[in-house]
Motif scaffolding. Structure first.
Motif, PDB file in Angstrom:
ATOM      1  N   LEU A   1       0.825  -1.204   0.000  1.00  0.00           N
ATOM      2  CA  LEU A   1       0.000   0.000   0.000  1.00  0.00           C
ATOM      3  C   LEU A   1       0.860   1.255   0.000  1.00  0.00           C
ATOM      4  CD1 LEU A   1      -2.732   1.444   0.239  1.00  0.00           C
ATOM      5  CD2 LEU A   1      -2.562   1.160   2.738  1.00  0.00           C
ATOM      6  N   LEU A   2       1.899   1.283   0.834  1.00  0.00           N
ATOM      7  CA  LEU A   2       2.764   2.463   0.910  1.00  0.00           C
ATOM      8  C   LEU A   2       3.526   2.676  -0.394  1.00  0.00           C
ATOM      9  CD1 LEU A   2       4.146   2.042   4.534  1.00  0.00           C
ATOM     10  CD2 LEU A   2       2.673   3.888   3.704  1.00  0.00           C
ATOM     11  N   PHE A   3       3.934   1.586  -1.030  1.00  0.00           N
ATOM     12  CA  PHE A   3       4.647   1.749  -2.299  1.00  0.00           C
ATOM     13  C   PHE A   3       3.732   2.330  -3.375  1.00  0.00           C
ATOM     14  CE2 PHE A   3       6.054   0.359  -6.473  1.00  0.00           C
ATOM     15  CZ  PHE A   3       7.372   0.785  -6.466  1.00  0.00           C
ATOM     16  N   VAL A   4       2.495   1.865  -3.424  1.00  0.00           N
ATOM     17  CA  VAL A   4       1.535   2.406  -4.391  1.00  0.00           C
ATOM     18  C   VAL A   4       1.296   3.891  -4.112  1.00  0.00           C
ATOM     19  CG1 VAL A   4      -0.858   2.311  -5.164  1.00  0.00           C
ATOM     20  CG2 VAL A   4       0.421   0.198  -4.842  1.00  0.00           C
ATOM     21  N   MET A   5       1.145   4.250  -2.837  1.00  0.00           N
ATOM     22  CA  MET A   5       0.955   5.656  -2.478  1.00  0.00           C
ATOM     23  C   MET A   5       2.171   6.482  -2.865  1.00  0.00           C
ATOM     24  SD  MET A   5      -0.798   5.146   1.282  1.00  0.00           S
ATOM     25  CE  MET A   5      -0.667   6.909   1.654  1.00  0.00           C
ATOM     26  N   PHE A   6       3.361   5.946  -2.591  1.00  0.00           N
ATOM     27  CA  PHE A   6       4.590   6.642  -2.972  1.00  0.00           C
ATOM     28  C   PHE A   6       4.655   6.880  -4.473  1.00  0.00           C
ATOM     29  CE2 PHE A   6       8.684   5.551  -4.961  1.00  0.00           C
ATOM     30  CZ  PHE A   6       9.372   6.739  -4.726  1.00  0.00           C
ATOM     31  N   ALA A   7       4.382   5.835  -5.257  1.00  0.00           N
ATOM     32  CA  ALA A   7       4.449   5.967  -6.711  1.00  0.00           C
ATOM     33  C   ALA A   7       3.469   7.013  -7.227  1.00  0.00           C
ATOM     34  CB  ALA A   7       4.181   4.610  -7.368  1.00  0.00           C
ATOM     35  N   MET A   8       2.260   7.022  -6.686  1.00  0.00           N
ATOM     36  CA  MET A   8       1.248   7.986  -7.125  1.00  0.00           C
ATOM     37  C   MET A   8       1.656   9.413  -6.776  1.00  0.00           C
ATOM     38  SD  MET A   8      -2.239   5.899  -6.099  1.00  0.00           S
ATOM     39  CE  MET A   8      -3.277   7.293  -6.521  1.00  0.00           C
ATOM     40  N   VAL A   9       2.139   9.612  -5.532  1.00  0.00           N
ATOM     41  CA  VAL A   9       2.545  10.953  -5.113  1.00  0.00           C
ATOM     42  C   VAL A   9       3.773  11.411  -5.898  1.00  0.00           C
ATOM     43  CG1 VAL A   9       3.437  12.315  -3.179  1.00  0.00           C
ATOM     44  CG2 VAL A   9       1.545  10.724  -2.817  1.00  0.00           C
ATOM     45  N   PHE A  10       4.753  10.519  -6.061  1.00  0.00           N
ATOM     46  CA  PHE A  10       5.985  10.871  -6.766  1.00  0.00           C
ATOM     47  C   PHE A  10       5.691  11.318  -8.194  1.00  0.00           C
ATOM     48  CE2 PHE A  10       9.826  10.277  -9.142  1.00  0.00           C
ATOM     49  CZ  PHE A  10      10.865  10.551  -8.272  1.00  0.00           C
ATOM     50  N   ILE A  11       4.961  10.493  -8.923  1.00  0.00           N
ATOM     51  CA  ILE A  11       4.695  10.797 -10.336  1.00  0.00           C
ATOM     52  C   ILE A  11       3.805  12.025 -10.471  1.00  0.00           C
ATOM     53  CG2 ILE A  11       3.587   9.902 -12.421  1.00  0.00           C
ATOM     54  CD1 ILE A  11       4.554   7.111 -11.538  1.00  0.00           C
ATOM     55  N   THR A  12       2.811  12.165  -9.596  1.00  0.00           N
ATOM     56  CA  THR A  12       1.916  13.324  -9.671  1.00  0.00           C
ATOM     57  C   THR A  12       2.651  14.617  -9.396  1.00  0.00           C
ATOM     58  OG1 THR A  12       0.019  11.985  -8.973  1.00  0.00           O
ATOM     59  CG2 THR A  12      -0.174  14.372  -8.723  1.00  0.00           C
ATOM     60  N   THR A  13       3.484  14.629  -8.350  1.00  0.00           N
ATOM     61  CA  THR A  13       4.166  15.866  -7.978  1.00  0.00           C
ATOM     62  C   THR A  13       5.309  16.214  -8.928  1.00  0.00           C
ATOM     63  OG1 THR A  13       5.557  14.620  -6.425  1.00  0.00           O
ATOM     64  CG2 THR A  13       3.579  15.679  -5.540  1.00  0.00           C
ATOM     65  N   ARG A  14       6.064  15.213  -9.367  1.00  0.00           N
ATOM     66  CA  ARG A  14       7.286  15.513 -10.119  1.00  0.00           C
ATOM     67  C   ARG A  14       7.103  15.536 -11.633  1.00  0.00           C
ATOM     68  NH1 ARG A  14      12.308  13.573  -6.425  1.00  0.00           N
ATOM     69  NH2 ARG A  14      11.226  13.634  -4.426  1.00  0.00           N
ATOM     70  N   LEU A  15       6.088  14.839 -12.116  1.00  0.00           N
ATOM     71  CA  LEU A  15       5.823  14.897 -13.555  1.00  0.00           C
ATOM     72  C   LEU A  15       4.630  15.782 -13.885  1.00  0.00           C
ATOM     73  CD1 LEU A  15       6.435  11.265 -14.861  1.00  0.00           C
ATOM     74  CD2 LEU A  15       8.046  13.152 -14.574  1.00  0.00           C
ATOM     75  N   GLY A  16       3.837  16.130 -12.868  1.00  0.00           N
ATOM     76  CA  GLY A  16       2.662  16.966 -13.098  1.00  0.00           C
ATOM     77  C   GLY A  16       2.783  18.331 -12.473  1.00  0.00           C
ATOM     78  N   ILE A  17       2.747  18.385 -11.142  1.00  0.00           N
ATOM     79  CA  ILE A  17       2.713  19.670 -10.441  1.00  0.00           C
ATOM     80  C   ILE A  17       3.997  20.460 -10.646  1.00  0.00           C
ATOM     81  CG2 ILE A  17       2.499  20.751  -8.178  1.00  0.00           C
ATOM     82  CD1 ILE A  17       0.790  18.401  -7.300  1.00  0.00           C
TER      83      ILE A  17
END
Length: 388
Positions: free
Chosen positions: A262-278
């Motif tokens: 669960l934590l890895f999935v959350m990490f991947a979602m936050v990482f990609i959203t913040t660094r490739l999007g925001i």
């Protein structure tokens, strides 16, 4: 020396047109960033390193023991002078020809020699307890600094409207909270620069070294020319996912598989959203376009944006690895249980396996005489592998 300093601190490079260093001197009414403030980062970095040692020993280690994480390392390879000399002086990964030569010399079968080299390589790996303590320290620091950054930024106008990063630039006063945030982040990265040589070695050591170097240069650079407002956005955004990754690793070491997933999935979602999007749509848009419109370009502006683009390149690289791991994990999960932190040993530095041993294969047992000192024999002959 005076000439070199004058050239280095050339106002036409560092500051916008018609702005001088004298304009940014501290007064009773306002305080501005001063280059000499950055010297505080070195003693603070040493203090952070000492706090880390105390934290790992008196907080992280008891927590690990409470979770039944043992300090036992991998199986120790039996002493053998000939194989040890090959391992230390020639190669840690002998090729097929060298293995055959050693097999004849020692009267061992090839599988036994391969197993010896695996066990010997594993001896140099840190124990799960050491890995847990390192991850717990990083998790604690990332969580603290990210929480502090959010609490600080939510009171600032530039979080809600990034154009405030450039209004009245560079005559933007330095607040106590901003100064503390910047120096703390800079000190932490300096501590990582030095501790990286003693920490757990990972495959992307070079990439991480470059990341720390660019981060230190970017923090220092943006502080000196007072781009600290947008710098705080960069720092907070990049801290957002780090605590989740360290938490996932801690759960993995403690064998809490579902929590790790669960934590890895959350990490991947936050990482990609913040660094490739925001980050590109919000921060880079401000540094490249809003600042051009409000302040206009000048030499250090170009350097600052080039550094941010380099950071974004590293973000893309790591995002690619994370997506690759996730895809492999999903495909592997179709056949049964999967662990995203172990699914691939080659994709990411944070994939950590405590051992790569295999079961005892059939074949000859090591010859008793092989544990004693002997002649070099095949040691100094035969071709070297690519790892020599």
């Amino acid at each position: 020396m005076a000439g070199i300093l004058a050239w280095f601190w050339n106002e036409r490079f560092w500051l916008p047109h018609n702005v001088t260093w004298a304009d940014l001197k501290n007064t009773e009414e306002a305080t501005f960033p001063q280059a000499e403030d950055l010297y505080l980062a070195f003693p603070l970095a040493f203090c952070i390193f000492m706090v880390r040692l105390l934290f790992e020993r008196f907080i992280a280690k008891p927590c690990a023991i409470a979770l039944n994480i043992q300090a036992n390392g991998p199986q120790i390879a039996q002493p053998n002078a000939i194989l040890e000399k090959v391992f230390t002086a020639i190669t840690k990964h002998p090729d097929e020809k060298r293995l055959e030569g050693l097999s004849k010399q020692l009267d061992w079968d090839v599988r036994s020699i391969q197993r010896w080299f695996r066990q010997r390589r594993n001896q140099e790996k840190p124990s799960t307890l050491t890995r847990f303590c390192e991850s717990m320290w990083r998790f604690s620091f990332y969580l603290y600094v990210f929480t502090y950054g959010v609490r600080f930024l939510k009171k600032t106008p530039w979080l809600w409207n990034t154009r405030h990063c450039w209004y009245n630039y560079p005559y933007q006063p330095l607040t106590t909270d901003l100064h503390y945030y910047y120096i703390l982040e800079l000190s932490f990265y300096w501590s990582l620069m030095f501790s990286q040589f003693t920490d757990i070695k990972r495959k992307d050591f070079g990439i991480m070294f470059l990341h720390h170097l660019v981060s230190i240069f970017l923090i220092t650079f943006s502080y000196v020319n007072n781009m600290a407002r947008v710098g705080t956005l960069v720092l907070c955004l990049h801290d957002s996912a780090d605590a989740l990754l360290e938490a996932a690793k801690m759960a993995n070491y403690a064998k809490f598989q579902k929590i790790c997933d669960l934590l890895f999935v959350m990490f991947a979602m936050v990482f990609i959203t913040t660094r490739l999007g925001i980050f590109p749509l919000w921060v880079l848009n401000s540094t490249l376009f809003e600042s051009w419109e409000i302040v206009g370009p000048y030499p250090s502006w170009w350097v600052f944006n080039l550094l941010l683009l380099l950071i974004q390149g590293l973000n893309c690289f790591w995002s690619y690895l994370i997506i690759k791991i996730a895809c492999k994990a999903i495909s592997k999960g179709k056949a049964g249980r999967w662990n995203p932190l172990h699914v691939s040993k080659d994709d990411r530095s944070d994939i950590e396996s405590s051992s790569d041993e295999d079961p005892e294969p059939p074949g000859k047992k090591p010859h008793p005489a092989a544990t004693t000192n002997g002649t070099n024999g095949y040691l100094l002959s035969g071709p070297c592998s690519a790892d020599d």
